[in-house]
Design a protein around this motif. Structure first.
Motif: not given
Length: 345
Positions: A93-97, A102-104, A109-110, A120-122
């Protein structure tokens, strides 16, 4: 033994390659992969060079439905010990800032990564190889008695488990599953375990209907539109990811019922009978991947309360991975197809 892997290079360009020995980071363990289940996204990368908006831009090892045994523990001391049989939770899980989530619910996570994804790249390399270095936090130890072949179903079963949970408590309710491919079969099994009063699946093909019937689940030909519209189900879980499937899901739902949209629809606008959904006051809910359910699913597979008989239809060695993909792409003659990576005893 060569470290054979299943690598997608472009549309219709799938290769079995020796990728050499893995080089783990301190928080990664090396896993001897035993079995890998071919998912719909793997098929899309093979056939089209893309899975939805995730487009291949470099060679990528496929696979995120895997089980195996730890052969090198993580150097930082985290995770399972050498010799531990494991199933793999493929999400990071990663956010994009900027986008709230929701953390739960880490599945929302976007900017998350997923094994074997070209989002994603790579790209995030997958786990269809004989030996793979994986973050130790992804590795979930298997209970005694759960064989590695069945454990390869943990990831898709968790997707199904999450979809049923999105419907709420289904005890005593009538549940219909649209689409009886591997995910639909697992959704039906989860609904049975959760105490639904009846579970019905629909599918175009006879074989998946037969697989469901063998587990005591009624099945209907997906072309029997009038019969489906008379089901009046409390809960309908759309597992086909098709436009006709979404329409059938709304049609099958009782007034005041719930429709869970689990099958991933194509990008962009999708036609749907919204007037029917409105006048029946249906609750429409999305379902995407899964979160903390993974260990519950593993426990249910281990104790046999999740009935997955017949869902694994074929197991082929990694040398025949191209044939395995061809079989998995034919829903009339296969269900879940596993690749056997030939883990040494």
């Amino acid at each position: 033994m060569n470290n054979l892997a299943v690598v997608a290079h472009a549309a219709e360009d799938l290769r079995i390659e020796d990728i050499g020995a893995p080089a783990p980071r301190p928080d990664e363990a090396v896993v001897d992969i035993a079995y890998g289940g071919i998912c719909g996204s793997d098929l899309h990368y093979w056939r089209h060079g893309a899975a939805g908006a995730s487009v291949l831009r470099e060679p990528m090892i496929l696979g995120h439905e895997v089980s195996g045994v730890v052969c090198v523990a993580a150097a930082d001391g985290t995770g399972p010990a050498v010799g531990t049989p494991v199933a793999v939770h493929p999400l990071t899980a990663h956010g994009d800032g900027r986008t709230p989530w929701p953390a739960a619910h880490p599945n929302l996570a976007p900017a998350s990564t997923y094994l074997g994804s070209a989002m994603h790249l790579p790209h995030t390399q997958g786990a269809f190889a004989r030996r793979v270095a994986l973050p130790a936090r992804m590795l979930h130890a298997l209970p005694a008695g759960l064989d590695l072949e069945t454990a390869a179903l943990a990831e898709p079963a968790a997707v199904a488990w999450h979809g049923v949970q999105r419907a709420g408590d289904v005890r005593g309710l009538r549940v219909v599953v649209i689409g009886a491919g591997p995910i639909g079969q697992l959704v039906a099994a989860v609904a049975q375990r959760a105490g639904a009063s009846s579970v019905i699946v629909t599918d175009l093909q006879q074989q998946p209907r037969d697989i469901a019937e063998a587990r005591g689940i009624r099945s209907i030909d997906a072309r029997a539109e009038s019969e489906i519209s008379e089901l009046h189900a409390d809960v309908v879980i759309e597992s086909s990811g098709t436009v006709p499937g979404l329409s059938a899901a709304v049609s099958a739902a009782a007034r005041g019922g719930t429709v869970v949209m689990l099958g991933l629809q194509r990008g962009g606008e999708v036609p749907a009978p919204m007037a029917t959904a409105i006048t029946r006051e249906l609750t429409l809910r999305g379902s995407f991947r899964f979160g903390a359910e993974f260990d519950e699913v593993i426990a249910a597979l281990a104790d046999g309360s999740l009935d997955v008989r017949g869902i694994i239809s074929h197991v082929l060695p990694v040398d025949d991975a191209l044939d395995a993909f061809a079989r998995a792409a034919d829903p009339a003659s296969s269900c879940k197809v596993l690749i056997d990576f030939g883990r040494e005893a």
